[in-house]
Write a protein that holds these residues in place. Structure first.
Motif, mmCIF file in Angstrom:
data_model
loop_
_atom_site.group_PDB
_atom_site.id
_atom_site.type_symbol
_atom_site.label_atom_id
_atom_site.label_comp_id
_atom_site.label_asym_id
_atom_site.label_seq_id
_atom_site.Cartn_x
_atom_site.Cartn_y
_atom_site.Cartn_z
ATOM 1 N N ILE A 75 0.873 -1.256 -0.084
ATOM 2 C CA ILE A 75 0.101 0.148 -0.003
ATOM 3 C C ILE A 75 0.786 1.312 -0.062
ATOM 4 O O ILE A 75 0.777 2.215 -0.770
ATOM 5 C CB ILE A 75 -0.752 -0.097 1.244
ATOM 6 N N TRP A 78 3.975 0.534 -3.330
ATOM 7 C CA TRP A 78 3.742 0.093 -4.596
ATOM 8 C C TRP A 78 4.948 -0.904 -5.065
ATOM 9 O O TRP A 78 5.175 -1.019 -6.259
ATOM 10 C CB TRP A 78 3.590 1.126 -5.719
ATOM 11 N N SER A 84 -2.172 -3.134 -3.314
ATOM 12 C CA SER A 84 -2.442 -1.810 -3.555
ATOM 13 C C SER A 84 -3.308 -1.379 -4.935
ATOM 14 O O SER A 84 -4.187 -0.450 -4.586
ATOM 15 C CB SER A 84 -0.986 -1.110 -3.691
ATOM 16 N N GLN A 88 -6.948 0.394 -4.739
ATOM 17 C CA GLN A 88 -7.439 1.506 -5.407
ATOM 18 C C GLN A 88 -8.578 1.895 -6.223
ATOM 19 O O GLN A 88 -9.241 2.760 -6.637
ATOM 20 C CB GLN A 88 -6.247 1.922 -6.581
ATOM 21 N N ASN A 104 -4.400 3.474 3.470
ATOM 22 C CA ASN A 104 -4.774 3.382 2.101
ATOM 23 C C ASN A 104 -4.776 4.620 1.611
ATOM 24 O O ASN A 104 -4.901 4.785 0.333
ATOM 25 C CB ASN A 104 -5.923 2.635 1.893
ATOM 26 N N ASN A 107 -2.169 5.625 -0.508
ATOM 27 C CA ASN A 107 -2.162 4.931 -1.882
ATOM 28 C C ASN A 107 -3.184 5.385 -2.748
ATOM 29 O O ASN A 107 -3.025 5.972 -4.076
ATOM 30 C CB ASN A 107 -2.558 3.387 -1.667
#
Length: 314
Positions: A75, A78, A84, A88, A104, A107
């Motif tokens: 997260i 990457w 991750s 998204q 998150n 992210n």
């Protein structure tokens, strides 16, 4: 997700070891659970072990197992752009003991910046088709074109270089994900778009189809800002190619930042890094899946994927 379906999934979690985080997504509900991962998933795959074709209470789905440390690292950095990438996109979190939703946010902000680097000065939130007529003497020719789409670009980040997209995925997968969950994408990314608008990086205006037209500043300073929001691992790989310069902050602390000659250069380098990261992850995960779930299950899963892909091309 309705209460009945949520209760059904939560009841499944009662028959397995305790988990710190669990989210579900897709037409085949996918549960992340357990606290142990196979050695193959760690050393060959991307840290996730999937078990497809699980039947429970007369329903079939697949679940994946991942260490929390590996999840957080992907997260924030990457490193594999696998989990991750999934986060998204909209998911429904059933268990979140470690505030992964808050983690998150890093992210999601990075995904917005990466997408903006890939988008032109003007684009929209949602993808749509438009007809543009061109009159030549007595003939009328219509050109169909696709307006650039913010959420489709975000959604496609984790598919750049994915080997499955060449033969085992629906060619319209990104479009279907975004169109089917547009409201969820909006609610996920609204805080970040408002943040960027407040910094004068974006400007919104209404359009005839009631979806916002978005204008962005494509200048070099803004491009540097977007790169600064990318994960450290991605910036590092870009920095190796773009070079670094040493700057001194007010606290006399030595900092390093990526040197960007132009927005186009930064975008090109980022694309190469993301494409390679996803390509390697998809290949490793495919081999890991074959070794851990067995040839029969792997062949069955791949066949189902290829059938969906074929239908999307015909």
């Amino acid at each position: 997700m309705d209460d009945e379906k949520r209760a059904h999934l939560l009841s499944f979690l009662k028959v397995i070891p305790p988990v710190d985080f669990c989210c579900v997504y897709g037409s085949v509900l996918h549960t992340t659970n357990h606290d142990k991962v196979t050695e193959v998933a760690d050393k060959i795959g991307v840290g996730v072990h999937f078990n497809p074709f699980v039947t429970w209470n007369n329903k079939m789905f697949k679940y994946g197992v991942v260490r929390m440390h590996d999840l957080v690292q992907d997260i924030l950095n990457w490193e594999r752009l696998y989990l991750s990438g999934r986060l998204q996109k909209p998911v429904n979190m059933l268990v979140d003991n470690l505030d992964i939703k808050d983690v998150n946010s890093v992210n999601l902000r990075a995904a917005v910046s990466a997408a903006l680097l890939l988008l032109p000065p003007k684009f929209t939130e949602v993808c749509f088709l438009a007809i543009r007529p061109l009159r030549i003497t007595i003939f009328v020719i219509s050109f169909v074109f696709m307006q650039e789409d913010l959420y489709a670009k975000i959604c496609s980040l984790s598919y750049m270089g994915d080997l499955r997209m060449f033969f085992a995925e629906d060619r319209n997968k990104v479009k279907k994900i975004v169109q089917g969950q547009f409201d969820l994408f909006q609610s996920m990314y609204k805080p970040f778009l408002e943040e960027y608008e407040g910094k004068d990086l974006l400007r919104f205006s209404s359009s005839e189809n009631q979806h916002a037209n978005i204008y962005q500043d494509c200048g070099l300073p803004v491009a540097r800002s977007h790169v600064s929001f990318l994960p450290p691992a991605i910036r590092s790989l870009m920095g190796i190619r773009l070079g670094r310069k040493k700057v001194t902050s007010e606290s006399v602390q030595a900092l390093h930042e990526v040197v960007i000659g132009s927005r186009e250069e930064a975008t090109k380098r980022m694309q190469k890094v993301l494409r390679r990261t996803v390509m390697v992850s998809s290949a490793r995960q495919a081999v890991s899946g074959l070794l851990t779930v067995g040839g029969v299950k792997a062949a069955r899963y791949l066949t189902n994927k290829m059938q969906k892909a074929w239908r999307s091309w015909t």
